[in-house]
Design an enzyme around this catalytic site. Structure first.
Site, PDB file in Angstrom:
ATOM      1  N   ALA A 181      25.450  48.056 -39.504  1.00 17.39           N
ATOM      2  CA  ALA A 181      25.653  47.787 -40.929  1.00 17.39           C
ATOM      3  C   ALA A 181      24.342  47.847 -41.704  1.00 17.39           C
ATOM      4  CB  ALA A 181      26.310  46.425 -41.116  1.00 17.39           C
ATOM      5  N   LEU A 189      24.223  40.637 -40.241  1.00 17.24           N
ATOM      6  CA  LEU A 189      24.796  41.974 -40.348  1.00 17.24           C
ATOM      7  C   LEU A 189      24.613  42.667 -39.006  1.00 17.24           C
ATOM      8  CD1 LEU A 189      23.567  43.308 -43.829  1.00 17.24           C
ATOM      9  CD2 LEU A 189      25.934  42.881 -43.161  1.00 17.24           C
ATOM     10  N   ASP A 190      25.639  43.365 -38.531  1.00 15.97           N
ATOM     11  CA  ASP A 190      25.528  44.114 -37.287  1.00 15.97           C
ATOM     12  C   ASP A 190      24.447  45.187 -37.416  1.00 15.97           C
ATOM     13  OD1 ASP A 190      27.641  42.685 -36.189  1.00 15.97           O
ATOM     14  OD2 ASP A 190      29.145  44.130 -36.866  1.00 15.97           O
ATOM     15  N   PRO A 191      23.858  45.631 -36.287  1.00 16.03           N
ATOM     16  CA  PRO A 191      22.867  46.718 -36.358  1.00 16.03           C
ATOM     17  C   PRO A 191      23.394  47.962 -37.076  1.00 16.03           C
ATOM     18  CG  PRO A 191      22.785  45.681 -34.204  1.00 16.03           C
ATOM     19  CD  PRO A 191      23.960  45.066 -34.923  1.00 16.03           C
TER      20      PRO A 191
END
Length: 306
Positions: free
Chosen positions: A50, A46-48
Site C-alpha cells: 500500500a 499500511l501494508d508494504p
C-alpha cells in the site's frame, strides 16, 4: 569517518506519503532519520504493497496518536476479479480462480450490499496480535488462528473505474476496516474471487493525501524547510471541544491537581486545554458533577513552552 547528526527533540505531525514496497515502520524510521528526531511513531499500519497517507508523530505528538487511530479513513483500491490470493493482495500466490466476466451491474449490486454497518473477520495476513505475535507470522507458517468478527462501517464504495477483471473503487470506512477483506467480500457476493493489486490511503481524520510529503521530497529540503512542514501536536485532537484556563489552573493540572472549572462542556469527552496566550497544554476531562478538570494527557512542560 563522518559523524552522524545528533538526535534532537522534534515535536509535531508529519503527513507522509508512504511509497510502495516499504513497511510502515521502515518508512517511519527513514522519516525520523531525516528529521534527526529522538522519538517517532505512526498512526495506523499500511501494508508494504500500500501507498499513501501515513501520519508520523514526532516527540510529544505521540501522546495523542491514539485519537487518530480511531478516525475514519478513505482508500482507493484496485481489484483483480476472478482470482484469489493467499494474502488477499498481489504479494501472495494465486490459490483459486473463478469467473472474471463480471458485469458492471453485478459489481454495483455487490458494492451496495457491502455498504453500511457490517461484520468483518480480520485477515490472517495482518498486524493484529495473538499471544504477542502478529497474525502474519502465524500465517507464514501455515497456522490459522481463529479470529472474531468485528463491527465496522463502510460509509461508501464508489466505482472509479470498471473494466473486468479490473475494478478501481474509492472506499470511505471506519477504523479497523481491511480493504483486502472487503474486496474479497464484494467478489464473494457475485460468486467469484478477487484480490488487491494496489491500495492507496487517501484520507484519515480529515487529512488528505494532497497535504502529504514524499520521502524523496523531504530529503531534498534543509532542516528548517523540513521543520516548516510539521503540523502542531494539537491537530491530532482538533475534533474535541476546547477551553482556555488561566496560568494558575494550568499549573494545577500539570501538578496532578484538579482545578475548579465551570463551563458548558460535555463531561463524556476529552477537552483541549489552552493557556490564555494560546499555547496547547493537552487534554483534560471535565468532571461536570464536581465542576473540576482532570488531566488526561498533557504536553511536556518544556515542549509546551517551546
Amino acid at each position: 569517518m563522518t559523524n552522524k547528526p545528533a538526535k534532537r527533540p522534534v515535536n509535531g505531525v508529519l503527513l507522509l506519503d508512504k511509497p510502495e514496497g516499504l513497511s510502515s515502520n521502515t518508512a517511519l524510521q527513514k522519516a525520523r532519520r531525516l528529521f534527526h528526531a529522538e522519538k517517532a511513531g505512526h498512526t495506523g499500519v499500511l501494508d508494504p504493497l500500500a501507498t499513501g497517507l501515513l501520519p508520523v508523530c514526532f516527540g510529544e505528538a505521540a501522546k495523542f496518536a491514539q485519537y487518530l487511530l480511531d478516525a475514519d479513513k478513505a482508500y482507493t483500491a484496485t481489484l483483480k476479479l476472478g482470482e484469489a490470493s493467499s494474502t488477499g493482495d498481489a504479494e501472495g500466490e494465486i490459490i483459486a480462480a473463478a469467473r472474471a466476466d463480471i458485469s458492471l451491474a453485478e459489481f454495483q449490486t455487490a458494492c451496495q450490499a457491502l455498504t453500511g454497518n457490517i461484520r468483518q473477520v480480520p485477515p490472517m495476513f495482518s498486524a493484529l496480535k495473538h499471544e504477542g505475535k502478529p497474525l502474519y507470522e502465524y500465517a507464514r507458517k501455515g497456522i490459522v488462528i481463529e479470529r472474531k468478527p468485528r463491527d465496522i462501517t463502510v460509509y461508501s464504495i464508489d466505482i472509479a473505474e470498471f473494466d473486468a477483471p479490473k475494478a478501481v473503487i474509492s472506499v470511505r470506512c471506519s477504523k479497523g476496516t481491511y480493504i483486502r477483506t472487503l474486496s474479497e467480500g464484494i467478489a464473494k457476493h457475485i460468486g467469484t474471487f478477487a484480490h488487491l493489486t494496489a491500495l492507496r490511503r487517501t484520507e484519515t481524520a480529515g487529512f488528505t493525501i494532497a497535504q502529504s510529503h514524499t520521502l524523496e521530497a523531504l530529503a531534498n529540503l534543509n532542516e528548517t524547510e523540513r521543520d516548516g512542514l510539521l503540523l502542531p501536536c494539537d491537530v491530532l485532537v482538533s475534533h474535541f471541544p476546547q477551553t482556555v484556563l488561566n496560568d494558575y489552573a494550568v499549573h494545577m493540572l500539570q501538578c496532578g491537581q484538579r482545578p475548579r472549572f465551570e463551563e458548558d462542556l460535555p463531561s463524556d469527552t476529552p477537552v483541549r486545554v489552552y493557556t490564555e496566550n494560546g499555547r496547547f497544554v493537552g487534554l483534560a476531562e471535565y468532571q461536570k458533577e464536581i465542576c473540576r478538570m482532570k488531566a488526561l494527557r498533557l504536553m511536556n512542560t518544556a515542549a509546551s513552552s517551546a
